[in-house]
Design a protein around this motif. Structure first.
Motif, PDB file in Angstrom:
ATOM      1  N   TYR A   1      70.398  73.655  -9.200  1.00  0.00           N
ATOM      2  CA  TYR A   1      69.827  72.512  -9.928  1.00  0.00           C
ATOM      3  C   TYR A   1      68.517  72.030  -9.323  1.00  0.00           C
ATOM      4  O   TYR A   1      68.246  72.242  -8.153  1.00  0.00           O
ATOM      5  N   ASP A   2      67.721  71.404 -10.181  1.00  0.00           N
ATOM      6  CA  ASP A   2      66.546  70.618  -9.777  1.00  0.00           C
ATOM      7  C   ASP A   2      66.777  69.247 -10.406  1.00  0.00           C
ATOM      8  O   ASP A   2      66.761  69.117 -11.630  1.00  0.00           O
TER       9      ASP A   2
ATOM     10  N   LYS B   1      76.319  66.695 -17.641  1.00  0.00           N
ATOM     11  CA  LYS B   1      75.502  66.398 -18.833  1.00  0.00           C
ATOM     12  C   LYS B   1      75.355  64.887 -19.007  1.00  0.00           C
ATOM     13  O   LYS B   1      74.291  64.379 -19.381  1.00  0.00           O
TER      14      LYS B   1
ATOM     15  N   ILE C   1      72.686  63.597 -16.150  1.00  0.00           N
ATOM     16  CA  ILE C   1      71.272  64.001 -16.039  1.00  0.00           C
ATOM     17  C   ILE C   1      70.433  63.405 -17.157  1.00  0.00           C
ATOM     18  O   ILE C   1      70.967  62.940 -18.178  1.00  0.00           O
TER      19      ILE C   1
ATOM     20  N   GLU D   1      67.880  64.908 -19.599  1.00  0.00           N
ATOM     21  CA  GLU D   1      67.607  66.286 -20.009  1.00  0.00           C
ATOM     22  C   GLU D   1      66.119  66.639 -19.930  1.00  0.00           C
ATOM     23  O   GLU D   1      65.777  67.802 -19.726  1.00  0.00           O
ATOM     24  N   SER D   2      65.265  65.637 -20.090  1.00  0.00           N
ATOM     25  CA  SER D   2      63.822  65.943 -20.078  1.00  0.00           C
ATOM     26  C   SER D   2      63.267  66.046 -18.651  1.00  0.00           C
ATOM     27  O   SER D   2      62.128  66.452 -18.459  1.00  0.00           O
ATOM     28  N   GLU D   3      64.064  65.671 -17.674  1.00  0.00           N
ATOM     29  CA  GLU D   3      63.580  65.669 -16.277  1.00  0.00           C
ATOM     30  C   GLU D   3      64.353  66.634 -15.380  1.00  0.00           C
ATOM     31  O   GLU D   3      63.789  67.254 -14.501  1.00  0.00           O
ATOM     32  N   ASP D   4      65.666  66.704 -15.603  1.00  0.00           N
ATOM     33  CA  ASP D   4      66.519  67.470 -14.682  1.00  0.00           C
ATOM     34  C   ASP D   4      66.857  68.851 -15.254  1.00  0.00           C
ATOM     35  O   ASP D   4      66.807  69.063 -16.471  1.00  0.00           O
ATOM     36  N   SER D   5      67.223  69.753 -14.329  1.00  0.00           N
ATOM     37  CA  SER D   5      67.543  71.129 -14.750  1.00  0.00           C
ATOM     38  C   SER D   5      68.764  71.619 -13.978  1.00  0.00           C
ATOM     39  O   SER D   5      68.815  71.507 -12.756  1.00  0.00           O
ATOM     40  N   ILE D   6      69.770  72.122 -14.717  1.00  0.00           N
ATOM     41  CA  ILE D   6      70.950  72.710 -14.068  1.00  0.00           C
ATOM     42  C   ILE D   6      71.189  74.081 -14.700  1.00  0.00           C
ATOM     43  O   ILE D   6      71.090  74.219 -15.918  1.00  0.00           O
ATOM     44  N   GLN D   7      71.468  75.082 -13.857  1.00  0.00           N
ATOM     45  CA  GLN D   7      71.790  76.414 -14.388  1.00  0.00           C
ATOM     46  C   GLN D   7      73.153  76.840 -13.841  1.00  0.00           C
ATOM     47  O   GLN D   7      73.407  76.699 -12.651  1.00  0.00           O
TER      48      GLN D   7
END
Lengths: 86, 86
Positions: free
Chosen positions: A7-8, A50, A53, A55-61
């Motif tokens: 994640y970021d 979900k 976070i 959604e427009s700022e954070d990133s999870i893979q």
């Protein structure tokens, strides 16, 4: 199943995200968790994240594998497996 | 082979590590790269990174799969595939 989660996350939210991930997985790097997990728990984990976070700022893979045996791991440098230490 | 590479690198070295990774893989998060790579290039990448890092401070993990089809990816939030943008 066996997964790697990366994640970021914005500084403001990263601790709460980390706490959620630590309930299900083992932290192996600052923003990387991994471990065995069933589909039901994976859905719960995904939905909890979900909700937290932006959604427009954070990133999870999520990288999802049927079995840990399908992946070979090589580690360079420091290696720490935080077992639920946040 | 298809790999995910994750790292925690000291600020002083992170740009040089990123540049090396970008020669072989695609950046999908701040400290996560992935992509198709052969054994020969993987060894070269590993050795280049090994030369750059300080083993007691930095951490790099390679998750190596025989084939991309073996992994299912779920993405939450922002998703960016930096094709060699550092």
């Amino acid at each position: 199943m066996w997964i790697v989660l990366t994640y970021d996350i914005n500084e403001k939210r990263v601790n709460s995200i980390r706490k959620i991930c630590a309930l299900y997985l083992i932290r192996v790097q600052n923003s990387v968790f991994l471990g065995e997990i069933g589909w039901a728990n994976l859905r719960i984990l995904r939905d909890k994240l979900k909700d937290k976070i932006i959604e427009s700022e954070d990133s999870i893979q999520f990288f999802i594998l049927r079995d840990e045996k399908l992946v070979r791991r090589i580690k360079l440098g420091v290696s720490y497996e935080f077992s639920n230490i946040i």
